[in-house]
Design a protein around this motif. Structure first.
Motif, mmCIF file in Angstrom:
data_model
loop_
_atom_site.group_PDB
_atom_site.id
_atom_site.type_symbol
_atom_site.label_atom_id
_atom_site.label_comp_id
_atom_site.label_asym_id
_atom_site.label_seq_id
_atom_site.Cartn_x
_atom_site.Cartn_y
_atom_site.Cartn_z
ATOM 1 N N ALA A 178 0.816 -1.018 0.045
ATOM 2 C CA ALA A 178 0.103 -0.108 -0.023
ATOM 3 C C ALA A 178 1.060 1.213 0.024
ATOM 4 N N ASP A 179 2.060 1.185 0.795
ATOM 5 C CA ASP A 179 2.900 2.271 0.619
ATOM 6 C C ASP A 179 3.609 2.590 -0.606
ATOM 7 N N LEU A 180 3.650 1.479 -1.388
ATOM 8 C CA LEU A 180 4.150 1.494 -2.722
ATOM 9 C C LEU A 180 3.051 1.767 -3.851
ATOM 10 N N GLY A 181 2.063 2.075 -3.454
ATOM 11 C CA GLY A 181 1.245 2.641 -4.330
ATOM 12 C C GLY A 181 -0.139 1.560 -4.781
ATOM 13 N N ALA A 182 0.340 0.362 -4.418
ATOM 14 C CA ALA A 182 -0.784 -0.623 -4.498
ATOM 15 C C ALA A 182 -1.882 -0.600 -3.581
ATOM 16 N N LEU A 183 -2.504 0.700 -3.635
ATOM 17 C CA LEU A 183 -3.452 0.908 -2.793
ATOM 18 C C LEU A 183 -4.849 -0.121 -2.740
ATOM 19 N N GLY A 184 -5.079 -0.802 -1.828
ATOM 20 C CA GLY A 184 -6.165 -1.680 -1.539
ATOM 21 C C GLY A 184 -6.027 -3.181 -1.980
ATOM 22 N N THR A 185 -5.914 -3.381 -3.143
ATOM 23 C CA THR A 185 -5.946 -4.993 -3.331
ATOM 24 C C THR A 185 -4.847 -5.705 -2.626
ATOM 25 N N PRO A 186 -3.744 -5.485 -2.396
ATOM 26 C CA PRO A 186 -3.159 -6.522 -1.596
ATOM 27 C C PRO A 186 -3.261 -6.416 -0.176
ATOM 28 N N LEU A 187 -3.760 -5.507 0.401
ATOM 29 C CA LEU A 187 -3.895 -4.990 1.649
ATOM 30 C C LEU A 187 -5.409 -5.947 2.040
ATOM 31 N N LEU A 188 -6.181 -5.892 1.005
ATOM 32 C CA LEU A 188 -7.604 -6.393 1.256
ATOM 33 C C LEU A 188 -7.359 -7.729 1.107
ATOM 34 N N TYR A 189 -6.373 -8.568 0.213
ATOM 35 C CA TYR A 189 -6.283 -9.873 0.521
ATOM 36 C C TYR A 189 -5.698 -10.227 1.687
ATOM 37 N N ALA A 190 -4.916 -9.552 2.164
ATOM 38 C CA ALA A 190 -4.015 -9.686 3.545
ATOM 39 C C ALA A 190 -4.891 -9.726 4.617
ATOM 40 N N PHE A 191 -6.007 -8.845 4.727
ATOM 41 C CA PHE A 191 -6.703 -8.785 5.608
ATOM 42 C C PHE A 191 -7.832 -9.881 5.610
ATOM 43 N N ARG A 218 11.237 -0.162 -7.493
ATOM 44 C CA ARG A 218 11.270 0.509 -6.457
ATOM 45 C C ARG A 218 11.801 -0.074 -5.158
ATOM 46 N N CYS A 219 12.161 -1.558 -5.191
ATOM 47 C CA CYS A 219 12.651 -1.999 -4.027
ATOM 48 C C CYS A 219 13.913 -2.660 -4.200
ATOM 49 N N GLN A 220 14.258 -2.877 -5.419
ATOM 50 C CA GLN A 220 15.536 -3.360 -5.590
ATOM 51 C C GLN A 220 16.711 -2.483 -5.375
ATOM 52 N N GLY A 221 17.628 -2.780 -4.549
ATOM 53 C CA GLY A 221 18.793 -1.703 -4.436
ATOM 54 C C GLY A 221 18.512 -0.459 -3.457
ATOM 55 N N VAL A 222 17.049 -0.600 -3.039
ATOM 56 C CA VAL A 222 16.741 0.656 -1.835
ATOM 57 C C VAL A 222 17.027 0.241 -0.570
ATOM 58 N N GLY A 223 17.465 1.147 0.249
ATOM 59 C CA GLY A 223 17.612 1.113 1.611
ATOM 60 C C GLY A 223 18.677 -0.110 1.953
ATOM 61 N N VAL A 224 19.753 -0.447 1.458
ATOM 62 C CA VAL A 224 20.385 -1.344 1.689
ATOM 63 C C VAL A 224 21.214 -1.258 3.090
ATOM 64 N N PHE A 267 -0.937 -14.426 -4.202
ATOM 65 C CA PHE A 267 -0.487 -13.211 -3.740
ATOM 66 C C PHE A 267 0.952 -12.807 -4.661
ATOM 67 N N GLU A 268 1.738 -13.931 -4.570
ATOM 68 C CA GLU A 268 2.931 -13.657 -5.265
ATOM 69 C C GLU A 268 2.837 -13.353 -6.745
ATOM 70 N N ARG A 269 1.718 -14.309 -7.403
ATOM 71 C CA ARG A 269 1.736 -13.932 -8.778
ATOM 72 C C ARG A 269 1.243 -12.556 -9.050
ATOM 73 N N LEU A 270 0.253 -11.989 -7.925
ATOM 74 C CA LEU A 270 -0.053 -10.791 -8.218
ATOM 75 C C LEU A 270 0.840 -9.670 -8.193
ATOM 76 N N VAL A 271 1.750 -9.924 -7.272
ATOM 77 C CA VAL A 271 2.768 -8.685 -6.799
ATOM 78 C C VAL A 271 4.158 -9.063 -6.826
ATOM 79 N N SER A 272 4.725 -10.172 -6.617
ATOM 80 C CA SER A 272 6.180 -10.331 -6.468
ATOM 81 C C SER A 272 7.028 -10.082 -7.501
ATOM 82 N N GLY A 273 6.458 -10.306 -8.914
ATOM 83 C CA GLY A 273 7.277 -10.026 -9.926
ATOM 84 C C GLY A 273 6.939 -8.865 -10.527
ATOM 85 N N ASN A 274 6.152 -8.004 -9.953
ATOM 86 C CA ASN A 274 5.582 -6.658 -10.634
ATOM 87 C C ASN A 274 6.771 -5.688 -10.959
ATOM 88 N N GLU A 275 6.690 -5.219 -11.960
ATOM 89 C CA GLU A 275 7.826 -4.231 -12.299
ATOM 90 C C GLU A 275 7.873 -3.020 -11.514
#
Lengths: 218, 396, 192
Positions: B146-159, B226-232, B213-221
């Motif tokens: 949700a912080d990354l901008g995927a507002l809603g769907t992953p959070l709804l799935y998680a809840f 935004r995550c790889q190489g960030v905040g090492v 869940f992983e199909r939905l987001v893990s490979g998302n461009e």
């Protein structure tokens, strides 16, 4: 129809049987007040503002199972400038209280406050803590209190329905003007400041009075 | 230009002043720093956390966390109430995982009082503890996305998945979130066969959900870029700064208390400890997904091995008037967020003399500034989200 | 073995069996911590937990050589407890305690230059117990606001009197209720 009340109360004055008969014919009759309140109650935008544990239940209420959207309140706004309803979800600490009051002051009228959970009502289990505010109603006027630690999502839904009933009772009658149409009433409350031992002032005495100690106790 | 020496004319103490926004320097554009107060009311600070961020353009040159907006005096209150009386307060520390908080506190008190735990109770603890880990990690993944901008769907799935597990918690303890389930020397209520069946069903279906869940987001461009190489987080700094839990393992340090301390009965289960290679946000995200798969495997083994009948509370366990002998103990478990420890000092009375929570959320945030320096301000939220904190625990 | 070597290395360090910890004089705290961190047999590279303890002045009984119990005043002090773990050797905990002299102006050396994990925890101790850590890079209040003057985790902290009426006061709350009852006895109900 009474003199001087032009049209506003027409729907209210019309008898219910006639209304439903007209409705069957495809004519929907209501009062201006009715449709005004109906539209306001059906789009209460809460502030996306979680303080503690109750915020998680607030998110759960907005999520798929309990679905706050059924009541028109799913649009959580992160900015107070766009929000109608502040759900004080969790413990308000003394360090946080000035910010809560400031956020409330930034909300446009009409605005409502739900105190969600024991902590927001009175400090709850943490009431004896030195940094815990013993109820947000010391600084803000609260419309609905929800007990529970944390309240279940159903309780939050109930509180929202309660608030909607409260909105329904608001009138456009000029003889009983609503507070927020008064340009002089800013509905802004003084923000407390950090003191050496406590917040100063420790409560807003303009509308909050401490409960007196009964004599026969102990 | 270093942020430590603000350009001329800017008072040094202005960093912590009451104003939220401040631009340093007199020139129109050159060398200006902007100080932004993120929080305590911010949609992505996971509660009431505040960061004083100094920006050079969009780049972070200084970041100071400000705590205490949820400081509820848990430790002080605990010194004034009975040992068992603090148990429901531990629920409210890390309010996503009340079961593991209970467990850590019970473990520390058992260490202090020299109390054993019956076998069936140990299995129940492992089962509810790992279910809690599932709840925490899946909610974290939802919040992070949700912080990354995927507002809603992953959070709804998680809840949606969280609700299923909370139903089980409610059935065994009476409360959805604040379970108050463990006791010194065991647990409060037994698991009925129906509940165990329900748990088995959740465990069976969870991998399919994770795949979805992983199909939905893990490979998302977007997620990758935004995550790889960030905040090492470098490995040595992680150890030196006391970072624990998935954060530490994402930096490649093999340190899982379930393997190291083997508390409870964790030596009976076979599971792997996933490790990260890069120590960036993506590693932290993937590590939690992998940990959930390992938790499923632990849950399957625990459900299969669990004795049919047995005591759930040690016969010498005292619920009322519990007074451990004078002394002190430090008990710790691998909580979903890291090493959750309780340091207790008893003077032989009904209340603890000193009661200290070692909060993983709080100590993991020590390195927040190090991870954020030189990154863009938008990445601060992502890095912060990947730390996985709950303010109830960080501020106590 | 290890413990003996440790004790031989630092003669000032005392083993306290009651708490299974080493009491370290504050002058050599940094040396001891550095030794624990770098020595190949200890390799305590993670300082997991740092916390404060407040000990009020108390009367303690000690047994003399003649078997007689003598009572004497023990001055109050503040204490910082360090829990070290070794990540590479998977050992621990090793507990150090460092005591201040008195409770009036407690000063201890900061361990943050050696272990970053102490950064926030020492600030928390400074905030709640009032121990000043010399050498800390950024010693400010962390949980309470900057204007706050008390040290709330100390045992003799008195919180502001904001007692509210409660239907069933008990224990400490009952004491407050009685105190408020005395204060309320003159004015009528709902005094502002």
């Amino acid at each position: 129809m009474e003199q001087g009340r032009t049209g506003v109360a027409l729907g209210a004055a019309m008898d219910d049987r006639l209304k439903s008969e007209l409705q069957r014919a495809g004519i929907f009759v209501t009062s201006l007040e009715g449709i005004y309140n109906w539209s306001r109650r059906s789009s209460v935008w809460p502030l996306q503002f979680g303080l503690a544990c109750c915020a998680i239940e607030m998110i759960a209420t907005a999520a798929a199972r309990y679905d706050l959207a059924r009541f028109g309140a799913e649009v959580f706004r992160p900015t107070p400038r766009q929000a109608d309803l502040m759900i004080v979800a969790g413990t308000v600490t003394k360090k946080m209280a000035p910010q809560v009051v400031r956020i409330y002051n930034q909300m446009p009228e009409p605005k409502y406050v739900i105190a969600m959970g024991a902590c927001a009502i009175s400090g709850g289990p943490f009431k004896q803590g030195y940094n815990v505010l013993k109820g947000i109603d010391r600084y803000l006027p609260v419309d609905v209190h929800i007990p529970g630690c944390p309240p279940r999502p159903e309780a939050l839904l109930n509180a929202l329905m309660f608030l909607q009933r409260k909105i329904d009772r608001q009138t456009l009658d000029a003889s009983r003007p609503l507070r927020w149409y008064d340009p002089m009433d800013k509905a802004e409350f003084p923000v407390p400041s950090y003191g050496a031992h406590d917040l100063t002032p420790s409560s807003n005495r303009a509308f909050w009075k401490p409960e007196a100690t009964p004599r026969n106790e102990g | 230009m270093t942020p430590d020496a603000p350009p001329s004319g800017a008072p040094a103490e202005s960093l912590y002043g009451p104003r939220s926004y401040r631009v340093w320097g007199d020139d129109a554009l050159a060398g200006q720093f902007l100080e932004v107060s993120m929080g305590p009311h911010h949609p992505s600070t996971h509660g009431v956390f505040r960061m004083d961020v100094v920006l050079d353009g969009e780049t972070v040159v200084r970041l100071k966390p400000v705590f205490g907006y949820l400081h509820r005096n848990h430790e002080k209150l605990a010194e004034g109430m009975s040992w068992l009386g603090s148990m429901p307060y531990t629920d409210r520390l890390d309010y996503l995982c009340s079961m593991t908080n209970n467990w850590a506190y019970a473990l520390a008190v058992e260490k202090l009082a020299g109390l054993g735990v019956p076998e069936r109770a140990e299995y129940i603890r492992v089962i509810v503890g790992e279910l809690t880990r599932l709840v925490n990690h899946i909610c974290l993944a939802g919040f992070l996305l949700a912080d990354l901008g995927a507002l809603g769907t992953p959070l709804l799935y998680a809840f949606r998945e969280r609700e299923k597990i909370l139903d089980v918690f409610e059935e065994i303890s009476g409360a959805r979130m604040m379970c108050n389930y463990m006791r010194f020397g065991g647990v409060r209520a037994d698991l009925s066969p129906e509940v165990l069946q329900k748990i088995a069903r959740i465990v069976d279906r969870f991998p399919a959900f994770l795949d979805e869940f992983e199909r939905l987001v893990s490979g998302n461009e977007i997620l990758l870029s935004r995550c790889q190489g960030v905040g090492v987080l470098p490995r040595d700094l992680a150890v030196n700064a006391g970072v624990t839990g998935p954060m530490l393992r994402a930096s490649g340090v093999d340190y899982d208390l379930r393997k190291v301390d083997r508390y409870g009965i964790y030596d009976r289960f076979e599971f792997r400890v996933p490790l990260g290679e890069h120590g960036d946000v993506y590693d932290r995200y993937m590590l939690r997904i992998l940990e959930m798969r390992e938790s499923i495997s632990i849950l399957r083994q625990a459900l299969a091995q669990m004795p049919e009948k047995g005591e759930i509370l040690h016969p010498q366990a005292k619920l009322r008037n519990f007074r451990p002998k004078p002394g002190e103990a430090y008990g710790r478990i691998e909580g979903p967020k890291g090493e959750l420890g309780f340091y207790l000092i008893s003077d032989g009375g009904v209340c603890p003399y000193r009661y200290r929570v070692r909060p993983p959320s709080f100590i993991n945030l020590t390195v927040l500034e190090d991870m954020c320096l030189g990154q863009k301000v938008a990445d601060v939220i992502v890095i912060f989200g990947s730390v996985d904190i709950v303010l109830g625990e960080a501020d106590r | 073995m290890n413990a003996e070597r440790f004790a031989a290395q630092f003669p000032g360090v005392q083993w306290d069996a009651a708490t299974s910890s080493w009491i370290v004089p504050h002058e050599i705290l940094l040396d001891v911590a550095n030794f624990l961190k770098t020595d190949p047999e200890f390799r305590m590279e993670m300082l997991s937990n740092v916390t404060g303890v407040d000990r009020l002045p108390a009367k303690v009984k000690t047994k003399g050589e003649d078997g007689k119990e003598t009572e004497h005043e023990r001055p109050g002090y503040l204490e910082v407890v360090y829990h070290f773990y070794s990540v590479s050797r998977k050992q621990g905990p090793l507990v150090l305690r460092c005591r201040t002299e008195g409770r009036e102006t407690p000063i201890l050396p900061s361990i943050t230059p050696l272990f970053r994990s102490a950064e926030f925890q020492e600030r928390e101790i400074f905030d709640l117990f009032g121990i000043v850590f010399s050498g800390h890079p950024d010693l400010r209040r962390i949980l309470m606001w900057d204007e706050f003057e008390d040290f709330p985790m100390r045992k003799d902290y008195v919180e502001p009197d904001d007692y509210e009426w409660e239907p069933t006061p008990h224990d400490a709350v009952l004491v407050k209720a009685r105190r408020r009852q005395v204060a309320d006895s003159a004015p009528p109900r709902h005094d502002a």
